[in-house]
Design a protein around this motif. Structure first.
Motif, short mmCIF file in Angstrom:
data_model
loop_
_atom_site.label_atom_id
_atom_site.label_comp_id
_atom_site.label_asym_id
_atom_site.label_seq_id
_atom_site.Cartn_x
_atom_site.Cartn_y
_atom_site.Cartn_z
N LYS A 137 20.54 -0.86 3.36
CA LYS A 137 19.87 -1.69 2.36
C LYS A 137 18.75 -0.92 1.67
O LYS A 137 18.50 -1.12 0.48
N MET A 138 18.06 -0.05 2.43
CA MET A 138 17.02 0.77 1.81
C MET A 138 17.63 1.67 0.75
O MET A 138 17.07 1.85 -0.34
N VAL A 139 18.78 2.25 1.05
CA VAL A 139 19.47 3.10 0.07
C VAL A 139 19.85 2.28 -1.16
O VAL A 139 19.74 2.75 -2.29
N GLN A 140 20.29 1.04 -0.96
CA GLN A 140 20.65 0.18 -2.09
C GLN A 140 19.46 -0.05 -3.01
O GLN A 140 19.57 0.00 -4.24
N VAL A 141 18.31 -0.32 -2.40
CA VAL A 141 17.11 -0.58 -3.20
C VAL A 141 16.73 0.64 -4.03
O VAL A 141 16.46 0.56 -5.23
N PHE A 142 16.73 1.82 -3.38
CA PHE A 142 16.33 3.01 -4.12
C PHE A 142 17.41 3.46 -5.09
O PHE A 142 17.11 4.16 -6.07
N ALA A 143 18.66 3.05 -4.85
CA ALA A 143 19.70 3.32 -5.84
C ALA A 143 19.40 2.58 -7.14
O ALA A 143 19.64 3.08 -8.23
N ILE A 144 18.83 1.36 -7.00
CA ILE A 144 18.43 0.58 -8.17
C ILE A 144 17.35 1.32 -8.95
O ILE A 144 17.22 1.18 -10.16
N VAL A 145 16.58 2.13 -8.23
CA VAL A 145 15.52 2.91 -8.87
C VAL A 145 16.06 4.21 -9.44
O VAL A 145 15.83 4.57 -10.60
N LEU A 146 16.83 4.95 -8.63
CA LEU A 146 17.21 6.31 -9.00
C LEU A 146 18.34 6.36 -10.03
O LEU A 146 18.35 7.25 -10.88
N VAL A 147 19.28 5.42 -9.97
CA VAL A 147 20.39 5.44 -10.94
C VAL A 147 19.88 5.22 -12.37
O VAL A 147 20.23 5.98 -13.28
N ALA A 154 0.82 -1.21 0.00
CA ALA A 154 0.00 0.00 0.00
C ALA A 154 0.85 1.26 0.00
O ALA A 154 0.46 2.29 -0.56
N ALA A 155 2.02 1.19 0.63
CA ALA A 155 2.90 2.36 0.71
C ALA A 155 3.80 2.51 -0.49
O ALA A 155 4.47 3.55 -0.64
N SER A 156 3.83 1.51 -1.37
CA SER A 156 4.70 1.58 -2.54
C SER A 156 4.12 2.55 -3.57
O SER A 156 2.90 2.69 -3.69
N PRO A 157 4.97 3.23 -4.31
CA PRO A 157 4.47 4.18 -5.32
C PRO A 157 3.78 3.47 -6.47
O PRO A 157 3.83 2.24 -6.58
N GLY A 158 3.13 4.24 -7.31
CA GLY A 158 2.44 3.67 -8.45
C GLY A 158 3.41 2.97 -9.39
O GLY A 158 4.58 3.35 -9.52
N GLY A 159 2.91 1.93 -10.04
CA GLY A 159 3.76 1.18 -10.96
C GLY A 159 3.75 1.79 -12.36
O GLY A 159 2.83 2.51 -12.74
N THR A 160 4.81 1.51 -13.11
CA THR A 160 4.91 2.06 -14.47
C THR A 160 3.84 1.50 -15.39
O THR A 160 3.50 2.12 -16.40
N THR A 161 3.27 0.34 -15.05
CA THR A 161 2.19 -0.23 -15.86
C THR A 161 0.97 0.67 -15.86
O THR A 161 0.13 0.59 -16.77
N ALA A 162 0.85 1.54 -14.85
CA ALA A 162 -0.27 2.47 -14.79
C ALA A 162 -0.31 3.36 -16.03
O ALA A 162 -1.38 3.71 -16.52
N ASN A 163 0.87 3.72 -16.53
CA ASN A 163 0.93 4.56 -17.73
C ASN A 163 0.28 3.86 -18.92
O ASN A 163 -0.45 4.47 -19.72
N MET A 164 0.55 2.56 -19.05
CA MET A 164 -0.01 1.79 -20.17
C MET A 164 -1.53 1.72 -20.08
O MET A 164 -2.23 1.98 -21.06
N PHE A 165 -2.05 1.39 -18.90
CA PHE A 165 -3.49 1.31 -18.74
C PHE A 165 -4.16 2.67 -18.92
O PHE A 165 -5.24 2.78 -19.49
N SER A 166 -3.50 3.71 -18.41
CA SER A 166 -4.05 5.05 -18.56
C SER A 166 -4.15 5.44 -20.03
O SER A 166 -5.14 6.04 -20.47
N PRO A 225 9.37 3.92 4.29
CA PRO A 225 9.94 3.45 5.57
C PRO A 225 9.06 3.77 6.78
O PRO A 225 9.00 2.97 7.72
N VAL A 226 8.37 4.92 6.75
CA VAL A 226 7.50 5.28 7.87
C VAL A 226 6.36 4.28 8.01
O VAL A 226 6.09 3.75 9.10
N VAL A 227 5.68 3.97 6.90
CA VAL A 227 4.56 3.04 6.93
C VAL A 227 5.04 1.64 7.32
O VAL A 227 4.40 0.95 8.12
N VAL A 228 6.16 1.21 6.75
CA VAL A 228 6.67 -0.12 7.05
C VAL A 228 7.04 -0.25 8.52
O VAL A 228 6.72 -1.26 9.17
#
Length: 303
Positions: free
Chosen positions: A137-147, A76-88, A114-117
């Motif tokens: 580890k949280m920084v590592q995960v978001f690095a996979i996103v932001l890089v 529930a706390a995760s951001p919207g997925g990129t598939t939303a663009n396709m359906f939209s 992190p707050v919700v989790v």
């Protein structure tokens, strides 16, 4: 879900997806937030505030096991997925608004997720569980996103023709990789039937209610039909890949990753059915077929 397919394939899928997203992203998509803040503020408010509350209510009513409840709230706390663009795009939503929302919420999730989790862990697992969000580890995960996002935007600015040509193939590859990873991870588990028995109905209900709330709450607050279609899919289609990655790499808990993994399968037919219902009820009739993804008019967005 501890296989090489997940440990290697999941980060790779997430990186490809985020790279593909921003091949069509321009700085103007971010400037739109400042020019037309009302639609963005309303939709993000629904996503950041109402969705975790919805996840909590469903977890309580369904009586989910503690780790599964945490997994649902992580989703529930995760951001919207990129598939939303396709359906939209398929159902005449404001695609430009979707791109803006995905970009902004992906950054906002660095704080809200992190707050919700942590609140979910405190509520369902208690202090003695030994499960916590590790900053490194949280920084590592978001690095996979932001890089990949940074690389994609650089490619877009330096080689726009290449970015335009690669946009569609990369999006298709992203969807295929994501599907293979999620399906492969689930089928590789001996308890796949048990997973669906535990959270199949719960995740389906959560997806359907997310789509419905995402459409009708902004509509009641005066947003245009195209904006509401974009909102419905943005709020109803979560980034399950990111949620699984957080569950496995940050929390180190396979069970917490079960709701996002199952959700990653059920969201496709549920979202397609939602769009079909909207089209059959005439909601989409008033949305122009060619300029539905154009920037919203200021007059409509202000009042």
């Amino acid at each position: 879900m501890d296989s090489a397919l997940v440990s290697v394939g999941l980060p790779a899928a997430l990186a490809v997806i985020m790279f593909g997203l921003v091949l069509s992203l321009t700085p103007d998509d971010f400037r739109r937030v400042a020019r037309h803040p009302r639609a963005v503020a309303i939709i993000l408010g629904v996503q950041v505030v109402l969705l975790p509350l919805l996840g909590f209510a469903i977890a309580e009513v369904a009586g989910l096991a503690p780790e599964l409840a945490v997994g649902l709230l992580l989703l529930a706390a995760s951001p919207g997925g990129t598939t939303a663009n396709m359906f939209s795009h398929l159902f005449r939503g404001d695609v430009a608004l979707n791109i803006t929302l995905t970009a902004v919420n992906s950054v906002l999730a660095l704080i809200t997720l992190p707050v919700v989790v942590n609140l979910a862990i405190a509520r369902y697992l208690g202090d003695s569980s030994g499960v916590g969000v590790q900053l490194g580890k949280m920084v590592q995960v978001f690095a996979i996103v932001l890089v990949p996002v940074a690389i994609g935007m650089l490619v877009r600015s330096r080689a726009p023709q290449f970015a335009q040509a690669a946009d569609r193939p990369v999006r298709i590859a992203s969807a295929v990789i994501l599907l293979l990873v999620v399906v492969g991870a689930i089928l590789g588990e001996e308890n796949v039937g048990e997973y669906f028995a535990q959270v199949g109905l719960v995740t389906t209900v959560f997806c359907a209610l997310s789509l419905t709330i995402g459409f009708f709450v902004p509509r009641l607050l005066g947003l245009t039909p195209a904006q509401c279609v974009a909102s419905g899919f943005e709020i109803g289609i979560h980034n399950s890949t990111l949620a699984i990655a957080v569950a496995l790499t940050v929390l180190g808990n396979t069970t917490i990753g079960v709701p996002p993994a199952v959700y990653g399968i059920v969201m496709f037919p549920v979202a397609a059915l939602f769009g079909f219902v909207l089209s059959r009820t005439g909601v989409l009739a008033g949305i122009p077929a060619r300029d539905h993804d154009a920037e919203p008019e200021p007059a409509r967005d202000i009042h």
